[in-house]
Design a protein around this motif. Structure first.
Motif, PDB file in Angstrom:
ATOM      1  N   ALA A  63       0.827  -1.210   0.000  1.00  0.00           N
ATOM      2  CA  ALA A  63       0.000   0.000   0.000  1.00  0.00           C
ATOM      3  C   ALA A  63       0.857   1.255   0.000  1.00  0.00           C
ATOM      4  N   TYR A  98      -5.293   4.441   3.650  1.00  0.00           N
ATOM      5  CA  TYR A  98      -5.425   2.989   3.609  1.00  0.00           C
ATOM      6  C   TYR A  98      -5.279   2.465   5.027  1.00  0.00           C
ATOM      7  N   GLU A 198      -5.879  -7.084  -3.262  1.00  0.00           N
ATOM      8  CA  GLU A 198      -5.075  -5.869  -3.207  1.00  0.00           C
ATOM      9  C   GLU A 198      -3.856  -5.929  -4.120  1.00  0.00           C
TER      10      GLU A 198
END
Length: 252
Positions: A63, A98, A198
């Protein structure tokens, strides 16, 4: 923009045309808009959980890298650094956000229930960060890319998108709801499935796909659970880049 909605006086065709111009001219707006990435590792590992979870550190790294590629000035937090106080201190200035943690619809001290997630703080069961808390800190401020990697974050009754001033509206390929996109999970999901989703989502964005196309691609992963579900709200045709607007090569 202040506390108002993204400007929508442009009709969808003209808005999409401007997106095309953004592709030719490069991303609009300076890089470095703040993003926060927070991952709860403590609650998913011994002694808090019987099984060691090697996925959550990968979620943090992936992320952080993804938001950096999109032009955000990104800082990652985990362990004792990922606290409720730290999140609420930063979130007022975040363009991107996130989080991966335990999430649910929790009862707030005011007696009502709000979507929220638990801090790490080095605890097995940390304090809850409620959507109401985030909304109060942001005071209507717009968001760009928000990914709430928790259970129940995209249930029909979720209150988290509103905390980031993202309407629960799907603006499709011929519509424009501003440079915003919210992603979350429906119901209870496995970390392993969330990680598959993801990886595919970040990879598609890195390849130049728009957020909507990246979501669709991610949803085609080989998941452990046959009932895996994720959902989104915002503008399908958008790059996910930091700032007021940003084009992408393969949005449409």
């Amino acid at each position: 923009m202040g506390a108002c909605r993204w400007q929508r006086f442009l009709g969808p065709p003209l808005a999409l045309a401007l997106l095309g111009l953004a592709v030719a001219a490069g991303p609009v707006g300076a890089t470095g808009e703040q993003a926060t990435v927070a991952v709860n590792q403590t609650a998913f590992n011994p002694p808090c959980d019987d099984d060691a979870n090697l996925i959550v550190p990968k979620m943090l790294d992936a992320a952080v890298a993804a938001y950096q590629r999109l032009g955000y000035g990104t800082t990652g937090y985990t362990g004792a650094q990922f606290t409720r106080a730290q999140i609420l201190d930063r979130v007022a200035s975040d363009w991107g956000f996130y989080v991966h943690s335990h999430g649910d619809l929790y009862r707030h001290p005011d007696g009502k229930r709000y979507t929220g997630f638990r801090e790490d703080a080095g605890k097995c069961s940390g304090s809850i960060v409620y959507s109401k808390d985030i909304k109060a800190k942001r005071n209507g401020r717009q968001s760009n890319l928000v990914f709430i990697s928790t259970c129940h974050s995209a249930d029909a009754n979720t209150t988290m998108p509103d905390a980031f001033a993202i309407e629960k509206v799907k603006a499709g390929q011929l519509a424009w709801n501003g440079p915003e996109f919210y992603v979350g999970y429906v119901g209870l999901q496995w970390d392993s499935d969330e990680w598959i989703f993801e990886q595919r989502f970040w990879s598609a964005l890195a390849d130049g796909k728009g957020v909507g196309a990246a979501f669709d691609y991610a949803l085609k992963g080989a998941f452990r659970s046959t009932s895996f579900q994720a959902d989104w709200w915002g503008s399908y045709v958008w790059s996910g880049r930091a700032g007021l607007i940003g084009g992408c090569q393969n949005c449409v």
